[in-house]
Design an enzyme around this catalytic site. Structure first.
Site, PDB file in Angstrom:
ATOM      1  N   SER A 122       0.836  -1.200   0.000  1.00 26.95           N
ATOM      2  CA  SER A 122       0.000   0.000   0.000  1.00 26.95           C
ATOM      3  C   SER A 122       0.868   1.247   0.000  1.00 26.95           C
ATOM      4  CB  SER A 122      -0.884   0.003   1.237  1.00 26.95           C
ATOM      5  OG  SER A 122      -0.086   0.254   2.372  1.00 26.95           O
ATOM      6  N   LYS A 123       0.187   2.389   0.050  1.00 24.04           N
ATOM      7  CA  LYS A 123       0.873   3.689   0.039  1.00 24.04           C
ATOM      8  C   LYS A 123       1.980   3.758   1.089  1.00 24.04           C
ATOM      9  CE  LYS A 123      -1.340   7.407  -2.197  1.00 24.04           C
ATOM     10  NZ  LYS A 123      -2.740   7.202  -2.570  1.00 24.04           N
ATOM     11  N   ARG A 124       1.759   3.071   2.198  1.00 26.62           N
ATOM     12  CA  ARG A 124       2.754   3.111   3.269  1.00 26.62           C
ATOM     13  C   ARG A 124       4.092   2.504   2.831  1.00 26.62           C
ATOM     14  NH1 ARG A 124      -0.438   0.290   6.859  1.00 26.62           N
ATOM     15  NH2 ARG A 124      -2.250   1.232   5.908  1.00 26.62           N
TER      16      ARG A 124
END
Ligand code: GLU
Length: 483
Positions: free
Chosen positions: A255-257
């Protein structure tokens, strides 16, 4: 003929996982001689992002994925933007009402919330309760007609039988069986007249003649519902293939993380399209066990949906960087220099002679994964050494090192300008080391330090050749005078 589709929702820039979905669809149709359709699923206007559609097309094109039909491309079964097809969905929802496989419902959102709360309190999984809510079944056809004629807000829901089971077939995961009583009466047409994803998706797959639905695993839970919808229409469902999740190194959903997730991020970072495509192709599929580098052509040749893995695929950034290096080394030096020139200027090295830039690229390309690493990795090739590794100096400089370096420098000076090449240079250095009865490394390490400021780099003799005689001699002298 096979027909597959890439059906992104324009809710943001193209995600790396979506690029893989597009790629697998593309490999599949090119392998089977079919057609790839681009369909924009833009019925959720609240999440609509301006420019996303353009980004999808640009990024796919950058990666080498071309569509055969789609918005602004054309085709006989368009329009290809769902927002331009709302009338079609409404008609199809009404078709299901006539077939008695869907029904009108008039519940307000407060009533639905109350239902869910009741169910939660009773410890049952929330699901539309056909027998207690306000719909065609509980109100009767006459009252339903009256409400519809009176313009009362309503939805159309799918009728899911309470008994029996639904069998799904997936090319990646084979067969599964689901109890119908656990499947929700999905809303097909919302109260604003817009279709839900489920209705629009199935209607379009059917009308567009899609033979294979290839999409991410997150849609797998919807599959039994979709099969029931096909049955409700009396249509033959297409084949399905759900692609494994993409995971980070901790085996959590990527994900974006985890940093960059949009394809554009990777473009900006200097990844080559061939490398990124090769890398993402292997996120869930590998035609052979002993290789990782495949040309686009080879991937098309060997692509089989049946060979796609079920297990989540780990996104390994280090592997991607390595792969980029592999592709970078296949590019011509001319192309690399072309990419390098603006980067050199940005790094403050103006008017670098193209011949010199080529020689440097040739020298360092085995040791880098990105063109943008060149100005930093070999900055000493384009300008003076900015700083010296002093710790390394302390380690390398023994008693007598300076004297040896002075002597070596004068021997190097003795090489004719016209003979200044790595072979000649190597001969002088090794010859002197032999005379001194020391290993050549004892001369090479101090040399590297005085010429580059660093402890590691490309081959020393080649570096000296490219640096040129004058600079080499001057730098050694300078270093010895200051240390
Ligand atoms: N619009 C859906 C998405 O963005 C498409 C799912 C599908 O391919 O059926 O993921």
């Amino acid at each position: 003929m096979t027909r597959a589709r890439f059906a992104p929702s324009p809710t943001g820039m193209l995600h790396i996982g979506a690029l893989r979905t597009a790629l697998y669809n593309f490999l599949f149709v090119r392998h089977t001689g079919g057609k790839l359709i681009l369909r924009i699923e833009d019925t959720d206007r609240t999440r609509f992002v301006e420019g996303a559609e353009k980004d999808f097309i640009q990024m796919c094109r950058w990666a080498g994925i071309e569509f055969d039909e789609g918005p602004d491309i054309g085709g006989d079964v368009g329009p290809y933007r769902q927002s331009e097809r709302t009338e079609i969905y409404r008609k199809h929802a009404e078709m299901l009402i006539e077939r008695e496989t869907a029904y009108y419902a008039f519940d307000t959102s407060e009533e639905l919330d109350a239902m869910r709360e009741r169910q939660q309190k009773a410890g049952i999984v929330p699901k539309y309760d056909r027998s207690s809510m306000r719909n065609q079944f509980t109100l009767g056809d006459e009252e339903t007609r009256r409400l519809l004629d009176g313009g009362v807000e309503h939805t159309i829901r799918l009728f899911v039988p309470l008994t029996g089971e639904t069998r799904t077939h997936d090319l990646v995961r084979s067969e599964s069986l689901f109890a119908n009583r656990l499947i929700d009466d999905q809303i097909l047409l919302k109260s604003d007249g817009f279709p839900t994803y489920h209705l629009a998706n199935i209607v379009d797959d059917h009308l567009m003649g899609i033979t294979h639905v290839i999409r991410g695993e997150e849609w797998l839970p919807s599959l039994p519902k979709h099969i029931i919808m096909y049955q409700a229409f009396g249509w033959e469902p297409p084949e399905f293939a759900h692609l494994p999740l993409i995971l980070n190194k901790e085996r959590k959903k990527f994900s974006k993380r985890d940093g960059d997730v949009s394809v554009e991020d990777f473009v900006v970072k200097g990844y080559l399209p061939e490398a990124l495509v090769n890398f993402i192709a292997l996120l869930g599929w590998n035609p052979t066990a002993d290789r990782e580098i495949y040309s686009f052509h080879e991937m098309i040749e060997s692509f089989r949906l049946e060979k796609v893995n079920k297990a989540g695929a780990i996104f390994d950034n280090d592997k991607l960087d390595w792969m980029n290096g592999m592709y970078l080394r296949q590019l011509s030096v001319e192309r690399l220099v072309e990419d390098l020139q603006p980067l050199l200027e940005k790094a403050g090295f103006e008017n670098v002679d193209p011949g010199h830039a080529s020689a440097v690229v040739e020298l360092v390309k085995e040791r880098i994964n990105f063109v943008h690493e060149v100005p930093k990795f070999a900055e000493y090739m384009f300008g003076p050494v900015k700083s010296f590794d002093e710790e390394y100096h302390t380690k390398q400089w023994k008693e007598g090192t300076s004297d040896q370096m002075w002597e070596l420098n004068s021997r190097l000076e003795g090489i004719d300008e016209g003979n200044w090449n790595s072979k000649e240079i190597e001969g002088v250095i090794r010859g002197y080391a032999q005379e001194l009865e020391i290993s050549a490394g004892k001369l090479i390490h101090p040399l590297r330090l005085s010429l580059t400021g660093k402890r590691v780099g490309a081959g020393m003799f080649e570096t000296m050749e490219v640096l040129g005689k004058e600079k080499t001699i001057g730098r050694i002298q300078d270093y010895l005078e200051k240390h």
